[in-house]
Write an enzyme that holds these catalytic residues in place. Structure first.
Site, mmCIF file in Angstrom:
data_model
loop_
_atom_site.group_PDB
_atom_site.id
_atom_site.type_symbol
_atom_site.label_atom_id
_atom_site.label_comp_id
_atom_site.label_asym_id
_atom_site.label_seq_id
_atom_site.Cartn_x
_atom_site.Cartn_y
_atom_site.Cartn_z
ATOM 1 C CB THR A 17 34.236 64.270 119.252
ATOM 2 O OG1 THR A 17 34.323 63.280 120.291
ATOM 3 C CG2 THR A 17 33.047 64.301 118.086
ATOM 4 C CE LYS A 21 39.061 63.036 119.439
ATOM 5 N NZ LYS A 21 39.328 62.649 120.801
ATOM 6 C CG ASN A 42 42.174 67.141 120.189
ATOM 7 O OD1 ASN A 42 43.446 67.197 120.110
ATOM 8 N ND2 ASN A 42 41.499 67.718 121.284
ATOM 9 C CG ASP A 58 42.127 64.340 122.324
ATOM 10 O OD1 ASP A 58 41.567 64.856 123.209
ATOM 11 O OD2 ASP A 58 41.712 63.715 121.390
ATOM 12 N N GLY A 193 36.833 60.158 132.300
ATOM 13 C CA GLY A 193 37.268 60.883 131.061
ATOM 14 C C GLY A 193 36.848 62.418 131.352
#
Length: 229
Positions: A17, A21, A42, A58, A193
């Site tokens: 995270t 990354k 990620n 991601d 998110g």
């Protein structure tokens, strides 16, 4: 390094995270095509020889949730303003450009915004000019840490956005960020998110354990309960 110890500890892999990354991209033994193109990792998979394989899920998670939550599958020709220039921003930018979206980038560090825009054939917008520029965009994506628990809120005036615009905040702690509250107050489509987190986790889980997990409302409810204060 912690990553080097993972094979000896019996790990199948890990998620990475912010803000690690981009750095993880340089530490793994190899990367898939998406991670190379995006410049960020990620998901790390540990193979049978103990090598660290970097992946980027991601971008897949970002795009899948955007389509699901917005109800719009076709985005080619649309215009998006992306806030941020880190690993999550790079994944979102790559996904948007692949889908034919015209993207402009704004970041508190103007130099980073211009560098990223140049790398991905996008435009750059000066951070102070962001509110005035919003009228020309169909999608606003927050890929910064602003609005996250413990961070300052993302204070931005959304009044210039079209009534059909979508606001997508990659932050999921808290789930209802000040930016999403502002979007809802304007009557805009507000995308949180958490869905990106779920959608990116599914291919990661499959890579580690060989099982493709369901991405459904039950998973979302479980995560919401786990993230509740």
């Amino acid at each position: 390094y912690v990553l080097c110890a993972l094979p000896k500890m019996g790990f199948a892999g890990v998620n990475v995270t912010l803000p690690h990354k981009e750095h993880a991209r340089r530490l793994v033994d190899r990367c898939d095509d998406a991670a190379v193109a995006i410049g960020a990792v990620n998901t790390i998979v540990i193979d049978t020889h103990g090598a660290l394989a970097g992946r980027n899920t991601d971008a897949q998670g970002f795009w899948a949730h955007l389509v699901d939550a917005s109800g719009r599958a076709e985005w080619s020709g649309a215009r998006a303003l992306l806030l941020g220039a880190g690993g999550a921003a790079r994944a979102a930018l790559w996904a948007l450009r692949r889908a034919g979206v015209d993207v402009a980038i704004a970041n508190r560090s103007g130099a980073r915004a211009h560098a990223l825009a140049s790398e991905f054939a996008a435009d750059a917008v000066a951070w102070p000019e962001t509110p005035a520029a919003l009228g020309g965009f169909d999608l606003l994506v927050n890929a910064t840490s602003l609005g996250m628990a413990g961070q300052p809120p993302l204070a931005i005036d959304l009044s210039a956005m079209a009534d059909t615009a979508v606001v997508y905040d990659l932050v999921y702690t808290p789930l209802a960020t000040p930016l999403l509250h502002a979007a809802q107050a304007r009557g805009l489509v507000a995308v949180d998110g958490l869905g990106m987190l779920i959608h990116q986790a599914a291919p990661a889980f499959a890579a580690w354990f060989g099982i493709v997990p369901a991405v459904d409302a039950a998973v979302r409810r479980h995560l919401m309960a786990a993230l509740a204060p």
